[in-house]
Design an enzyme around this catalytic site. Structure first.
Site, short mmCIF file in Angstrom:
data_model
loop_
_atom_site.label_atom_id
_atom_site.label_comp_id
_atom_site.label_asym_id
_atom_site.label_seq_id
_atom_site.Cartn_x
_atom_site.Cartn_y
_atom_site.Cartn_z
N ARG A 140 -19.91 14.26 3.48
CA ARG A 140 -20.53 12.95 3.33
C ARG A 140 -20.73 12.29 4.69
O ARG A 140 -20.10 12.70 5.67
CB ARG A 140 -19.64 12.06 2.44
CG ARG A 140 -19.58 12.54 1.00
CD ARG A 140 -18.44 11.93 0.23
NE ARG A 140 -17.15 12.41 0.72
CZ ARG A 140 -16.00 12.29 0.05
NH1 ARG A 140 -15.98 11.71 -1.13
NH2 ARG A 140 -14.88 12.74 0.57
N GLY A 146 -0.70 12.18 -0.74
CA GLY A 146 -0.24 11.27 -1.79
C GLY A 146 -0.64 9.83 -1.57
O GLY A 146 -0.45 9.00 -2.45
N GLY A 190 0.82 -1.21 0.00
CA GLY A 190 0.00 0.00 0.00
C GLY A 190 0.85 1.26 0.00
O GLY A 190 2.09 1.20 -0.02
N ILE A 208 1.37 3.62 2.37
CA ILE A 208 2.20 3.72 3.56
C ILE A 208 3.13 2.51 3.65
O ILE A 208 4.33 2.63 3.87
CB ILE A 208 1.34 3.80 4.84
CG1 ILE A 208 0.51 5.09 4.85
CG2 ILE A 208 2.23 3.73 6.09
CD1 ILE A 208 1.31 6.34 4.98
N LYS A 238 -9.40 8.79 12.67
CA LYS A 238 -10.84 8.50 12.60
C LYS A 238 -11.34 7.70 13.82
O LYS A 238 -12.55 7.53 14.00
CB LYS A 238 -11.15 7.70 11.32
CG LYS A 238 -10.84 8.44 10.03
CD LYS A 238 -11.70 9.66 9.85
CE LYS A 238 -11.56 10.30 8.48
NZ LYS A 238 -10.20 10.78 8.19
N GLU A 297 -1.73 -8.32 -5.72
CA GLU A 297 -0.71 -9.09 -6.44
C GLU A 297 0.24 -8.20 -7.24
O GLU A 297 1.47 -8.33 -7.15
CB GLU A 297 -1.39 -10.09 -7.37
CG GLU A 297 -0.47 -10.79 -8.34
CD GLU A 297 -1.22 -11.41 -9.51
OE1 GLU A 297 -0.59 -12.12 -10.29
OE2 GLU A 297 -2.43 -11.15 -9.64
#
Length: 268
Positions: A241, A157, A11, A13, A123, A34
């Site tokens: 949202r 980013g 990912g 990070i 969060k 993958e």
């Protein structure tokens, strides 16, 4: 030199974390993606680093256990998570299976003396969304298991963050969208965040939560204006949202009372 497994290592990070760690350690990338996993491995293997990879899902307890038994890591970084608010509100079971069950699977498989660092999120504070609630449960699980959680806010980013979204909108000739002109967020670069993650790993003790000092909050509208500059690009407000908040906090009021400031962190 330590042996380190990075779950979610392909990912945004996780991949930067792998790049920093592999310079002085033997690293295994564990990820369900993958293509990203293999591409990262190929990049680093060419430099003759001690790097390996495993395509797998943290929700699969047998795969997680088998890989930990095979590699025998000294340190585990747990970056694998669903992190977007709206999709997880729509599919809450997936958030539970990955963010909670996945964390439990790794903790159940790790050896007693293996250091465990969980990547958390702002969060979790007064969590009003499924993603935040499941990550809060993960924090509690990790604390009770003697692991360390590192909590921080927005990383510029990273996948799903505002900068790549705006870049895509610019490329398509669309207006930049903001949810609310009053919205403020902490911002940090991916390399900065990963450097601090490694510091927390080196200095942290089991049962602690390390909260990154991310500096001053940035107003989203002002950031959008800087991105636009002198170009003829409109900025469009689309409204907050479900599950989103105007303000971003990194600690609860109770945590602020007991947190100890140490360098770039508050330690709970």
């Amino acid at each position: 030199m330590s042996k380190i497994t990075v779950f979610g290592g392909a990912g945004s990070i996780g991949s930067e974390l792998v790049r920093q760690l592999v310079k002085n350690n033997e690293v295994l990338i564990f990820d369900i993606d993958e293509t990203r996993c293999y591409d990262l491995y190929e990049q680093l293997a060419q430099k003759e680093y001690k790097i390996s990879y495993r395509i797998g899902d943290v929700r699969n307890q047998d795969v997680v256990r088998a890989e930990i038994e095979h590699f025998q890591p000294d340190i585990i970084f747990h970056c694998a998570a669903y992190k977007h608010v709206s999709p997880m509100d729509k599919f809450p079971k997936e958030a539970v299976n990955t963010n909670i069950i996945g964390t439990l699977n790794i903790l159940a498989a790790k050896h007693k003396n293996t250091k465990f660092i969980n990547i958390s999120t702002d969060k979790v504070i007064n969590a009003n969304c499924v993603m935040g609630a499941t990550k809060k449960v993960a924090e509690i699980i990790v604390k009770n298991a003697g692991g360390i959680s590192v909590r921080f806010g927005n990383v510029m980013g990273s996948r799903g963050s505002v900068i790549p979204i705006w870049q895509d909108q610019i490329n398509r000739g669309e207006p930049l969208t903001i949810t609310d002109p009053r919205m403020e967020r902490y911002m940090m670069t991916i390399p900065q965040a990963c450097e601090l993650l490694i510091e927390a790993c080196q200095k942290g003790k089991g049962g602690q939560i390390w909260v990154m000092d991310m500096g001053e909050k940035i107003n989203i509208l002002e950031l959008a204006k800087k991105i636009v500059g002198n170009r003829n690009i409109k900025i469009k407000t689309i409204g907050i949202r479900p599950g989103e908040t105007l303000d971003e906090r990194l600690m609860t009021e109770e945590e602020q009372k007991v947190a100890v400031k140490k360098g770039n962190f508050w330690i709970i």
